[in-house]
Design a protein around this motif. Structure first.
Motif, PDB file in Angstrom:
ATOM      1  N   LEU A  29    -138.133  67.111 -22.279  1.00  0.00           N
ATOM      2  CA  LEU A  29    -137.605  67.499 -23.584  1.00  0.00           C
ATOM      3  C   LEU A  29    -137.180  68.962 -23.538  1.00  0.00           C
ATOM      4  O   LEU A  29    -137.942  69.833 -23.121  1.00  0.00           O
ATOM      5  CB  LEU A  29    -138.676  67.300 -24.659  1.00  0.00           C
ATOM      6  CG  LEU A  29    -138.260  67.645 -26.081  1.00  0.00           C
ATOM      7  CD1 LEU A  29    -137.118  66.763 -26.557  1.00  0.00           C
ATOM      8  CD2 LEU A  29    -139.435  67.516 -27.021  1.00  0.00           C
ATOM      9  N   LYS A  32    -134.746  70.058 -29.789  1.00  0.00           N
ATOM     10  CA  LYS A  32    -134.582  69.100 -30.878  1.00  0.00           C
ATOM     11  C   LYS A  32    -133.438  69.599 -31.738  1.00  0.00           C
ATOM     12  O   LYS A  32    -133.320  70.797 -31.970  1.00  0.00           O
ATOM     13  CB  LYS A  32    -135.863  69.024 -31.710  1.00  0.00           C
ATOM     14  CG  LYS A  32    -136.820  67.986 -31.196  1.00  0.00           C
ATOM     15  CD  LYS A  32    -138.029  67.858 -32.092  1.00  0.00           C
ATOM     16  CE  LYS A  32    -139.070  66.989 -31.388  1.00  0.00           C
ATOM     17  NZ  LYS A  32    -140.348  67.008 -32.075  1.00  0.00           N
ATOM     18  N   LYS A  38    -132.731  64.383 -29.817  1.00  0.00           N
ATOM     19  CA  LYS A  38    -133.428  65.226 -28.856  1.00  0.00           C
ATOM     20  C   LYS A  38    -132.677  65.269 -27.536  1.00  0.00           C
ATOM     21  O   LYS A  38    -132.174  64.245 -27.070  1.00  0.00           O
ATOM     22  CB  LYS A  38    -134.846  64.699 -28.631  1.00  0.00           C
ATOM     23  CG  LYS A  38    -135.751  64.891 -29.832  1.00  0.00           C
ATOM     24  CD  LYS A  38    -137.050  64.130 -29.700  1.00  0.00           C
ATOM     25  CE  LYS A  38    -136.866  62.656 -30.029  1.00  0.00           C
ATOM     26  NZ  LYS A  38    -138.135  61.912 -29.978  1.00  0.00           N
TER      27      LYS A  38
END
Ligand SMILES: [Zn+2]
Length: 291
Positions: A29, A32, A38
């Motif tokens: 990740l 966001k 994401k």
């Protein structure tokens, strides 16, 4: 959009969300966005490869965009390892297996059940141990008892961020050393005596060490050493006996006895004073009435 894209959701060692694509590529990740989508970057992004590939998911984990310009070989082994690790961590934290759980067995069962290429057991073991220690408050015996957002874990990251803020580099280094030595290499119960013993300093052992040094020649022979140690040992046994029997008193005890004696005397004289006053009153009354 490409077809046959299968994603699995896993976690990095540090607990960050990780996406595994077709069991070949891993993405961590990265950001966001406002619309809740994401962006995940290929894990080879941070290596020398600086892989530009990324993947974007919406909040239901559907693929919105996939840039597959990987500049490295696919890594089936690494991807499989991540999945197994994550699955094992999950299983263990969900179950109520006590802390002394046999990781090997869990590992065998789960990795077989998943039918995957098996990553190294040691790597899994350290992974599981690590995830356990991360949320390890002192008197917890099963995983069920660990709160999801462990206070212990929060405190640690708070200290860390504060140190970084104020640039306490040395203290951070020390914390790292402390964690490695006292939380990972040695079990806490082997060195932590919090609330368990009377003496919290090691003055006693330091004194003993000093005395021993005085006793010996610089390099005693084995038998000299043995005989001196025996003598010392018997001395302590006798001292202990005498102390228990009340014959030998240490300084502190002597002081206490003196204090008690003084207190008793003061009390005695106070009583005498009161008594004398009473007597005097009685005498005065007698002399008033009959004098
Ligand atoms: Zn890549």
């Amino acid at each position: 959009m490409e077809k046959n894209l299968e994603i699995e959701i896993s976690k990095t060692n540090r607990g960050k969300e990780q996406i595994i694509l077709n069991r070949k590529y891993k993405f961590n990740l990265s950001s966001k966005r406002k619309d809740n989508s994401k962006k995940y970057k290929c894990t080879e992004y941070k290596t020398l490869n600086q892989c530009p590939s990324f993947i974007i998911l919406n909040n239901e984990n559907q693929i919105l965009e996939y840039d597959d310009s990987h500049n490295h070989l696919e890594n089936k082994f690494g991807a499989a390892k991540s999945i197994v690790k994550n699955k094992i961590k999950d299983e263990i934290s969900k179950s109520s297996i006590p802390f002394n759980v046999n990781i090997k067995r869990t590992y065998d069962e789960i990795s077989q059940g998943m039918g995957l290429i098996c990553p190294g057991y040691n790597s899994i073991k350290s992974q599981v141990t690590r995830s356990r220690r991360k949320q390890l408050p002192p008197d917890i015996t099963t995983f069920d008892e660990i709160p999801n957002e462990s206070k212990y874990y929060k405190t640690k990251s708070k200290i860390k961020s504060e140190c970084q803020e104020h640039n306490y580099v040395q203290f951070l280094e020390f914390l790292g050393y402390f964690k490695k030595t006292y939380l990972i290499n040695f079990e806490t119960e082997n060195w932590n005596y919090y609330g368990n013993i009377e003496h919290i300093t090691n003055n006693v052992s330091e004194t003993f060490n000093k005395n021993l040094k005085k006793l010996f020649a610089k390099k005693p022979t084995f038998f000299q050493l043995l005989s001196e140690l025996q003598k010392e040992e018997s001395k302590y046994y006798i001292d202990d006996e005498r102390r228990t029997a009340g014959i030998l008193r240490n300084k502190k005890q002597k002081k206490l006895i003196r204090t008690e004696e003084i207190k008793a005397l003061v009390k005695y004289y106070k009583n005498m004073g009161i008594l004398l006053k009473k007597k005097r009153k009685v005498l005065e009354m007698i002399s008033l009435n009959y004098g």
